[in-house]
Write a protein that holds these residues in place. Structure first.
Motif, PDB file in Angstrom:
ATOM      1  N   ARG A  19       2.629  50.052  18.370  1.00 36.68           N
ATOM      2  CA  ARG A  19       2.329  48.683  18.777  1.00 36.68           C
ATOM      3  C   ARG A  19       3.133  48.232  19.998  1.00 36.68           C
ATOM      4  NH1 ARG A  19      -0.314  45.326  20.500  1.00 36.68           N
ATOM      5  NH2 ARG A  19      -0.323  43.183  19.855  1.00 36.68           N
ATOM      6  N   PHE A  20       4.400  48.621  20.082  1.00 37.13           N
ATOM      7  CA  PHE A  20       5.256  48.122  21.160  1.00 37.13           C
ATOM      8  C   PHE A  20       5.414  49.078  22.334  1.00 37.13           C
ATOM      9  CE2 PHE A  20       7.003  45.535  17.583  1.00 37.13           C
ATOM     10  CZ  PHE A  20       6.554  44.323  18.062  1.00 37.13           C
ATOM     11  N   ILE A  21       5.005  50.331  22.189  1.00 31.92           N
ATOM     12  CA  ILE A  21       5.161  51.279  23.292  1.00 31.92           C
ATOM     13  C   ILE A  21       3.829  51.857  23.731  1.00 31.92           C
ATOM     14  CG2 ILE A  21       6.205  53.460  24.019  1.00 31.92           C
ATOM     15  CD1 ILE A  21       8.526  52.823  22.119  1.00 31.92           C
ATOM     16  N   PHE A  22       3.098  52.488  22.830  1.00 29.52           N
ATOM     17  CA  PHE A  22       1.895  53.208  23.226  1.00 29.52           C
ATOM     18  C   PHE A  22       0.729  52.296  23.598  1.00 29.52           C
ATOM     19  CE2 PHE A  22       3.854  56.639  20.540  1.00 29.52           C
ATOM     20  CZ  PHE A  22       4.258  57.382  21.622  1.00 29.52           C
ATOM     21  N   VAL A  23       0.447  51.293  22.784  1.00 26.32           N
ATOM     22  CA  VAL A  23      -0.690  50.411  23.077  1.00 26.32           C
ATOM     23  C   VAL A  23      -0.481  49.634  24.374  1.00 26.32           C
ATOM     24  CG1 VAL A  23      -2.019  48.421  22.259  1.00 26.32           C
ATOM     25  CG2 VAL A  23      -1.497  50.308  20.698  1.00 26.32           C
ATOM     26  N   PRO A  24       0.681  48.980  24.591  1.00 25.59           N
ATOM     27  CA  PRO A  24       0.863  48.304  25.881  1.00 25.59           C
ATOM     28  C   PRO A  24       0.800  49.257  27.078  1.00 25.59           C
ATOM     29  CG  PRO A  24       2.461  47.482  24.320  1.00 25.59           C
ATOM     30  CD  PRO A  24       1.789  48.651  23.678  1.00 25.59           C
ATOM     31  N   GLY A  25       1.307  50.460  26.912  1.00 31.40           N
ATOM     32  CA  GLY A  25       1.233  51.441  27.997  1.00 31.40           C
ATOM     33  C   GLY A  25      -0.197  51.846  28.301  1.00 31.40           C
ATOM     34  N   HIS A  26      -0.983  52.069  27.265  1.00 38.20           N
ATOM     35  CA  HIS A  26      -2.382  52.449  27.439  1.00 38.20           C
ATOM     36  C   HIS A  26      -3.179  51.312  28.083  1.00 38.20           C
ATOM     37  CE1 HIS A  26      -6.351  54.043  26.712  1.00 38.20           C
ATOM     38  NE2 HIS A  26      -6.648  52.962  25.993  1.00 38.20           N
ATOM     39  N   VAL A  27      -2.977  50.101  27.593  1.00 40.69           N
ATOM     40  CA  VAL A  27      -3.705  48.950  28.139  1.00 40.69           C
ATOM     41  C   VAL A  27      -3.311  48.721  29.593  1.00 40.69           C
ATOM     42  CG1 VAL A  27      -3.981  46.447  27.943  1.00 40.69           C
ATOM     43  CG2 VAL A  27      -4.118  47.878  25.912  1.00 40.69           C
ATOM     44  N   THR A  28      -2.046  48.882  29.919  1.00 43.41           N
ATOM     45  CA  THR A  28      -1.591  48.748  31.306  1.00 43.41           C
ATOM     46  C   THR A  28      -2.317  49.746  32.196  1.00 43.41           C
ATOM     47  OG1 THR A  28       0.571  47.937  30.641  1.00 43.41           O
ATOM     48  CG2 THR A  28       0.417  48.894  32.830  1.00 43.41           C
ATOM     49  N   PHE A  29      -2.403  50.985  31.761  1.00 47.04           N
ATOM     50  CA  PHE A  29      -3.105  52.010  32.532  1.00 47.04           C
ATOM     51  C   PHE A  29      -4.578  51.650  32.714  1.00 47.04           C
ATOM     52  CE2 PHE A  29      -5.834  55.756  32.582  1.00 47.04           C
ATOM     53  CZ  PHE A  29      -5.427  56.314  33.784  1.00 47.04           C
ATOM     54  N   VAL A  30      -5.240  51.188  31.655  1.00 47.13           N
ATOM     55  CA  VAL A  30      -6.662  50.846  31.734  1.00 47.13           C
ATOM     56  C   VAL A  30      -6.881  49.691  32.717  1.00 47.13           C
ATOM     57  CG1 VAL A  30      -8.628  49.930  30.437  1.00 47.13           C
ATOM     58  CG2 VAL A  30      -7.237  51.753  29.467  1.00 47.13           C
ATOM     59  N   TYR A  31      -6.044  48.662  32.638  1.00 53.66           N
ATOM     60  CA  TYR A  31      -6.150  47.539  33.585  1.00 53.66           C
ATOM     61  C   TYR A  31      -5.984  48.031  35.018  1.00 53.66           C
ATOM     62  CZ  TYR A  31      -6.146  43.166  30.843  1.00 53.66           C
ATOM     63  OH  TYR A  31      -6.490  42.092  30.069  1.00 53.66           O
ATOM     64  N   LEU A  32      -4.931  48.797  35.275  1.00 53.47           N
ATOM     65  CA  LEU A  32      -4.686  49.279  36.639  1.00 53.47           C
ATOM     66  C   LEU A  32      -5.818  50.166  37.128  1.00 53.47           C
ATOM     67  CD1 LEU A  32      -0.852  50.027  36.501  1.00 53.47           C
ATOM     68  CD2 LEU A  32      -2.003  48.132  37.656  1.00 53.47           C
ATOM     69  N   ASP A  33      -6.314  51.035  36.263  1.00 59.29           N
ATOM     70  CA  ASP A  33      -7.401  51.919  36.636  1.00 59.29           C
ATOM     71  C   ASP A  33      -8.668  51.126  36.954  1.00 59.29           C
ATOM     72  OD1 ASP A  33      -8.625  54.515  36.932  1.00 59.29           O
ATOM     73  OD2 ASP A  33      -9.643  54.127  35.023  1.00 59.29           O
ATOM     74  N   PHE A  34      -8.989  50.155  36.115  1.00 56.82           N
ATOM     75  CA  PHE A  34     -10.214  49.372  36.318  1.00 56.82           C
ATOM     76  C   PHE A  34     -10.131  48.529  37.585  1.00 56.82           C
ATOM     77  CE2 PHE A  34     -12.962  45.700  35.812  1.00 56.82           C
ATOM     78  CZ  PHE A  34     -14.149  46.286  35.416  1.00 56.82           C
ATOM     79  N   PHE A  35      -9.037  47.771  37.737  1.00 55.78           N
ATOM     80  CA  PHE A  35      -8.962  46.827  38.856  1.00 55.78           C
ATOM     81  C   PHE A  35      -8.539  47.475  40.177  1.00 55.78           C
ATOM     82  CE2 PHE A  35      -8.912  43.817  35.309  1.00 55.78           C
ATOM     83  CZ  PHE A  35      -9.969  43.017  35.711  1.00 55.78           C
TER      84      PHE A  35
END
Length: 163
Positions: A19-35
């Motif tokens: 919850r505090f390491i993997f999910v925020p890291g994954h979501v950060t990558f997805v946001y950066l990749d998309f935008f």
């Protein structure tokens, strides 16, 4: 980790690590990749402007639709990536500037007040930083509220120092 070893159950470690390491890291990558390959979302929802993304109320809903084909879900991201999704690198710099200003102001106000109380009040917004935009952090996740509470406390209130 220590608690999981003692009770021989990895659920606690797994849940908090994920919850505090993997999910925020994954979501950060997805946001950066998309935008980085699509138009920025803009400041729709903060002020009334037109967005290239139609009826999505915020970038979290757009990313949820992109990832899970569910436009009703909201995939939150940290304040840096939320700023990037809205205005690119400029948005991240604005988010950093706003957060630094609030933290400097909070530190200045709480300097002559109870430090332990100041740290305890800051605990919830500190966790929220990893999973929300800067405007949400200030308005509904407590950063603006604790600033007001600390401002209203008298100097030396709840002092832990011996007299």
């Amino acid at each position: 980790l220590f608690l999981s070893l003692m009770i021989k159950n990895w659920l606690f470690t797994h849940t908090f690590t994920r919850r505090f390491i993997f999910v925020p890291g994954h979501v950060t990558f997805v946001y950066l990749d998309f935008f980085s390959s699509h138009a920025f979302f803009g400041v729709k929802g903060l002020v009334d402007t037109n967005s290239a993304y139609g009826n999505y109320p915020g970038p979290g809903f757009l990313i949820a639709d992109h990832l899970y084909n569910n436009a009703a879900a909201n995939v939150n991201a940290n304040f840096l990536v939320d700023g990037y999704a809205r205005l690119g690198a400029v948005g991240s710099i604005v988010s950093i500037s706003i957060l630094c200003s609030f933290l400097w102001l909070y530190d200045s106000i709480s300097e002559k007040k109870n430090r332990i109380l100041g740290l305890l009040l800051m605990l919830l917004p500190a966790f929220a930083i990893t999973n929300t935009g800067i405007t949400t952090l200030i308005t509904t996740h407590g950063l603006g509220g604790i600033l007001i509470v600390m401002l209203l406390l008298p100097i030396g209130a709840f002092s832990t120092r011996s007299r």
